[in-house]
Design a protein around this motif. Structure first.
Motif, PDB file in Angstrom:
ATOM      1  N   ALA A 293       0.832  -1.200   0.000  1.00  0.00           N
ATOM      2  CA  ALA A 293       0.000   0.000   0.000  1.00  0.00           C
ATOM      3  C   ALA A 293       0.866   1.249   0.000  1.00  0.00           C
ATOM      4  O   ALA A 293       1.963   1.271   0.567  1.00  0.00           O
ATOM      5  CB  ALA A 293      -0.917   0.003   1.227  1.00  0.00           C
ATOM      6  N   TRP A 350     -13.169  -1.062  -6.065  1.00  0.00           N
ATOM      7  CA  TRP A 350     -12.849  -0.767  -4.671  1.00  0.00           C
ATOM      8  C   TRP A 350     -12.738   0.731  -4.412  1.00  0.00           C
ATOM      9  O   TRP A 350     -12.583   1.156  -3.260  1.00  0.00           O
ATOM     10  CB  TRP A 350     -11.537  -1.444  -4.270  1.00  0.00           C
ATOM     11  CG  TRP A 350     -11.647  -2.938  -4.268  1.00  0.00           C
ATOM     12  CD1 TRP A 350     -11.570  -3.770  -5.354  1.00  0.00           C
ATOM     13  CD2 TRP A 350     -11.874  -3.789  -3.144  1.00  0.00           C
ATOM     14  NE1 TRP A 350     -11.730  -5.077  -4.978  1.00  0.00           N
ATOM     15  CE2 TRP A 350     -11.916  -5.132  -3.622  1.00  0.00           C
ATOM     16  CE3 TRP A 350     -12.029  -3.561  -1.782  1.00  0.00           C
ATOM     17  CZ2 TRP A 350     -12.117  -6.221  -2.773  1.00  0.00           C
ATOM     18  CZ3 TRP A 350     -12.225  -4.644  -0.938  1.00  0.00           C
ATOM     19  CH2 TRP A 350     -12.267  -5.953  -1.430  1.00  0.00           C
ATOM     20  N   ALA A 351     -12.775   1.552  -5.447  1.00  0.00           N
ATOM     21  CA  ALA A 351     -12.632   2.991  -5.301  1.00  0.00           C
ATOM     22  C   ALA A 351     -13.996   3.661  -5.234  1.00  0.00           C
ATOM     23  O   ALA A 351     -14.997   3.133  -5.725  1.00  0.00           O
ATOM     24  CB  ALA A 351     -11.834   3.564  -6.474  1.00  0.00           C
ATOM     25  N   GLU A 358      -9.350   9.464  -4.702  1.00  0.00           N
ATOM     26  CA  GLU A 358      -9.052   8.049  -4.922  1.00  0.00           C
ATOM     27  C   GLU A 358      -7.796   7.837  -5.764  1.00  0.00           C
ATOM     28  O   GLU A 358      -7.166   6.789  -5.689  1.00  0.00           O
ATOM     29  CB  GLU A 358     -10.239   7.353  -5.591  1.00  0.00           C
ATOM     30  CG  GLU A 358     -11.506   7.341  -4.761  1.00  0.00           C
ATOM     31  CD  GLU A 358     -11.339   6.605  -3.443  1.00  0.00           C
ATOM     32  OE1 GLU A 358     -11.341   5.374  -3.440  1.00  0.00           O
ATOM     33  OE2 GLU A 358     -11.205   7.287  -2.406  1.00  0.00           O
ATOM     34  N   TRP A 361      -4.099   7.103  -3.743  1.00  0.00           N
ATOM     35  CA  TRP A 361      -3.654   5.929  -2.998  1.00  0.00           C
ATOM     36  C   TRP A 361      -3.409   4.787  -3.979  1.00  0.00           C
ATOM     37  O   TRP A 361      -3.951   4.764  -5.077  1.00  0.00           O
ATOM     38  CB  TRP A 361      -4.649   5.502  -1.918  1.00  0.00           C
ATOM     39  CG  TRP A 361      -6.052   5.163  -2.360  1.00  0.00           C
ATOM     40  CD1 TRP A 361      -7.147   5.962  -2.292  1.00  0.00           C
ATOM     41  CD2 TRP A 361      -6.512   3.917  -2.945  1.00  0.00           C
ATOM     42  NE1 TRP A 361      -8.258   5.316  -2.790  1.00  0.00           N
ATOM     43  CE2 TRP A 361      -7.902   4.055  -3.196  1.00  0.00           C
ATOM     44  CE3 TRP A 361      -5.891   2.709  -3.277  1.00  0.00           C
ATOM     45  CZ2 TRP A 361      -8.668   3.036  -3.759  1.00  0.00           C
ATOM     46  CZ3 TRP A 361      -6.651   1.692  -3.845  1.00  0.00           C
ATOM     47  CH2 TRP A 361      -8.025   1.867  -4.075  1.00  0.00           C
ATOM     48  N   LEU A 433      -8.266   0.890   3.401  1.00  0.00           N
ATOM     49  CA  LEU A 433      -8.658   2.019   2.562  1.00  0.00           C
ATOM     50  C   LEU A 433      -9.236   3.162   3.387  1.00  0.00           C
ATOM     51  O   LEU A 433      -9.008   4.341   3.086  1.00  0.00           O
ATOM     52  CB  LEU A 433      -9.658   1.566   1.506  1.00  0.00           C
ATOM     53  CG  LEU A 433      -9.087   0.660   0.399  1.00  0.00           C
ATOM     54  CD1 LEU A 433     -10.201   0.152  -0.511  1.00  0.00           C
ATOM     55  CD2 LEU A 433      -8.038   1.400  -0.422  1.00  0.00           C
ATOM     56  N   ARG A 437      -7.636   6.901   3.293  1.00  0.00           N
ATOM     57  CA  ARG A 437      -8.440   8.077   2.937  1.00  0.00           C
ATOM     58  C   ARG A 437      -8.382   9.138   4.027  1.00  0.00           C
ATOM     59  O   ARG A 437      -8.332  10.334   3.742  1.00  0.00           O
ATOM     60  CB  ARG A 437      -9.875   7.648   2.652  1.00  0.00           C
ATOM     61  CG  ARG A 437     -10.016   6.878   1.342  1.00  0.00           C
ATOM     62  CD  ARG A 437     -11.378   6.243   1.191  1.00  0.00           C
ATOM     63  NE  ARG A 437     -11.470   5.504  -0.071  1.00  0.00           N
ATOM     64  CZ  ARG A 437     -12.026   4.308  -0.211  1.00  0.00           C
ATOM     65  NH1 ARG A 437     -12.562   3.702   0.844  1.00  0.00           N
ATOM     66  NH2 ARG A 437     -12.055   3.714  -1.383  1.00  0.00           N
TER      67      ARG A 437
END
Length: 631
Positions: A293, A350-351, A358, A361, A433, A437
């Motif tokens: 990540a 997934w976004a 978005e 990341w 996530l 964020r």
């Protein structure tokens, strides 16, 4: 009986030739680039060190001028080549070449499936002992439609001098050439456009191979029998890393030779930004999925980070998403699924589609081939259906009342639900996530969404109101603290509150404090995740009234995000819809206060709340009016 049911002329075939042709064509490849990736898979499996991709165009007369359109695409490699049996099998659908899980392409479908999705004829030359001794065979959809049901027996045929002459390097002792002709489904028309649109995706799919130097992929548009010259000629496929951690990549400057993102901490000091997740299989074995990540460095999103100015070609007054590197990141949104070093899919499910943050990341999920069935890998290697289905998994909606998470998972396992082995991973990614964020929200205080000037105007107006009230004899805690504190103490107090209480990165916090002290601002608005039912909280600091809006409260997504996170290209209809949603939310907010007063049983307590409401109204008038209205 055998002849009556197997003859070419019978009318009772389970699958007719015409249906076979349609199935070959409608194989689900997203575009030409994804289809080409299948050929490159074969080249890498054949241990090629150089793969050359040619797009040949020919002229045709348009309505007003002569134009050029791609009529041949060829992939040439220096791999180990194929013998007669392997070559024939390579053009057979589902032959079983993929029995070896160590191959990138293991389904035995890639070469014929990808080719016929783009063209009506594919030709293959392959050699193990010089190109002069190559073997040749082909598939032709017209022949298949007319009843042909076998791959033509490979015959000796030297590699055509045309393609030999285009090769930048002499043909090696072994290799393979695949040529597509009758290109009736290629998405792009010109050779240059075809390869430009192909290069970025190819660079992403094979980024790890390209970075490690395991393979070189070169591309060239061809016209009039030769590769175009200059900047329109040969070029390399560069690594396209959606995690933006590679130092050398195809990312626009200034991030083409330095990482644009940084690892996101997941608890491992030995491997920053890396987490190893075990996945069990039905046979009782466990395999490791590696999650990587990253999030954007502050300088990717702010032009004022010390020591990291934006290039002169960038517009510091525009949102970072509109800079060249921001637009590049917008094409790389989602979780990257990687199998044996090769990206299967950049899963954007997934976004949060409407949220510009978005793009900042990156997450990579790297899994071994032994988990193909668990992830639901499709035969064209473009997605993993089971994994994608979990992007919006709702535990509350699927669990029975009073059912524990463990009992729920046990029930799914008992029913053989294919999602069950990946539920833990999906839950982990969902939480990851959320954290990423939150961190990204902290990066752009005072500069978020290109509204710095607007934020400064609000801050200045609120500061003027605070000063007016102070001059009128209304002293607050922040005023008293300011009188008792030195400038250095004031600075440190604000920095500590921002970095430790609200987890703002140090560079951003330093910029915010410098800006406030320079302009003598007395207020600051930030957004911060808080473990509180309040939708905002207050920090009373020396000379600074800091309001932190709780990003965990529904009001943030229903009101603040609706008003602030507006795409610059939003349509008038979308803007009207956002205003309507914000108006509705504001009215519900007022109704919630009214109901709170309604439910207070004590008349005395209701008077206290009513007085507070009146006092707030007077303060609101002082802040909203700028003090310049005529009496």
């Amino acid at each position: 009986m055998g002849d009556s049911v197997t003859g070419e002329g019978n009318n009772y075939r389970i699958v007719s030739p015409s249906l076979t042709v349609k199935a070959m064509r409608d194989s689900g490849y997203k575009n030409t680039a994804y289809a080409l990736a299948e050929l490159i898979d074969n080249s890498i499996d054949a241990e090629a060190s150089l793969v050359q991709v040619f797009a040949r165009e020919s002229p045709f007369e348009g309505a007003t001028q002569t134009r050029h359109r791609v009529d041949r695409i060829a992939v040439l490699d220096d791999g180990k080549g194929m013998d007669k049996d392997l070559l024939r099998r390579a053009l057979k659908y589902g032959d079983g070449l993929g029995g070896d899980r160590n191959r990138i392409g293991r389904f035995g479908m890639g070469l014929p499936n990808s080719s016929m999705s783009q063209c009506t004829k594919v030709e293959v030359w392959s050699w193990k002992n010089s190109a002069a001794n190559a073997l040749y065979t082909y598939l032709d959809l017209e022949e298949i439609a007319n009843g042909r049901d076998d791959v033509p027996d490979p015959v000796p045929s030297r590699v055509p001098e045309y393609w030999d002459g285009l090769s930048e390097a002499p043909l090696g002792k072994s290799g393979t050439l695949v040529v597509w002709s009758n290109l009736d489904r290629v998405k792009w028309h010109g050779a240059g456009a075809t390869l430009r649109n192909t290069a970025e995706l190819i660079g992403r799919v094979y980024r790890h191979y390209l970075k490690d130097g395991a393979v070189t992929i070169k591309m060239a548009p061809v016209r009039d029998g030769k590769v175009l010259e200059g900047k329109n000629g040969w070029y390399y496929a560069e690594p396209n890393d959606p995690l933006y951690l590679m130092e050398q990549s195809g990312t626009p400057a200034p991030f083409n030779n330095t990482p644009m993102f940084e690892p996101f901490d997941m608890g491992s000091e030995a491997e920053p930004g890396v987490y190893h997740f075990p996945i069990p299989t039905p046979d009782g074995k466990k395999y490791t999925v590696t999650v990587r990540a990253s999030i954007a460095r502050p300088e990717a999103r702010r032009p004022d980070v010390p020591g990291h100015p934006w290039p002169d070609t960038a517009n510091p007054n525009r949102d970072p998403g509109w800079q060249t590197w921001g637009k590049h990141a917008a094409r790389n949104i989602g979780i990257s699924l990687v199998r044996r070093g090769r990206e299967l899919d950049l899963d954007s499910s997934w976004a949060i589609g409407y949220n510009p943050v978005e793009r900042w990341w990156g997450v990579e999920v790297d899994f071994p081939p032994e988990l193909d069935e668990i992830f639901g890998v499709t035969n064209n290697k473009q997605t993993a259906t089971v994994f994608s289905s979990l992007s919006d998994f709702d535990w509350a909606a699927e669990m029975d009342p009073d059912e524990t998470p463990k009992a729920f998972r046990d029930r799914l396992k008992e029913f053989g639900d294919p999602r069950e082995p990946l539920l833990g991973l999906a839950q982990f990614l969902g939480e990851l996530l959320k954290k990423m964020r939150r961190k990204l929200l902290q990066q752009t205080f005072g500069n978020r969404k290109g509204k710095k000037r607007h934020d400064q105007d609000v801050t200045s107006k609120a500061t003027d109101a605070v000063k007016r009230r102070h001059e009128d004899g209304h002293t607050g805690t922040t005023d008293r603290l300011a009188q008792e504190t030195t400038e250095a103490e004031k600075r440190q107090q604000q920095l500590t509150a921002l970095t430790e209480r609200h987890h703002v990165d140090e560079d951003t916090a330093q910029t915010l404090v410098d800006e406030a002290l320079e302009n003598d601002w007395r207020v600051r608005w930030i957004s911060s995740p808080q473990d509180s039912s309040a939708f905002f909280n207050i920090d009373l600091l020396a000379g600074m009234l800091q309001v932190s809006f709780n990003t965990e409260h529904p009001l943030h997504s229903k009101l603040m995000a609706v008003l602030e996170d507006v795409p610059e290209n939003a349509s008038e209809a979308e803007l009207r819809q956002r205003l309507a949603r914000a108006t509705e939310t504001f009215k519900l907010l007022i109704f919630s206060w009214a109901r709170m007063e309604d439910e207070i049983p004590s008349k005395k307590d209701r008077r206290v709340i009513a007085d507070a409401r009146s006092d707030w109204g007077r303060y609101a008038r002082d802040f909203i009016e700028d003090g310049s209205e005529e009496e």
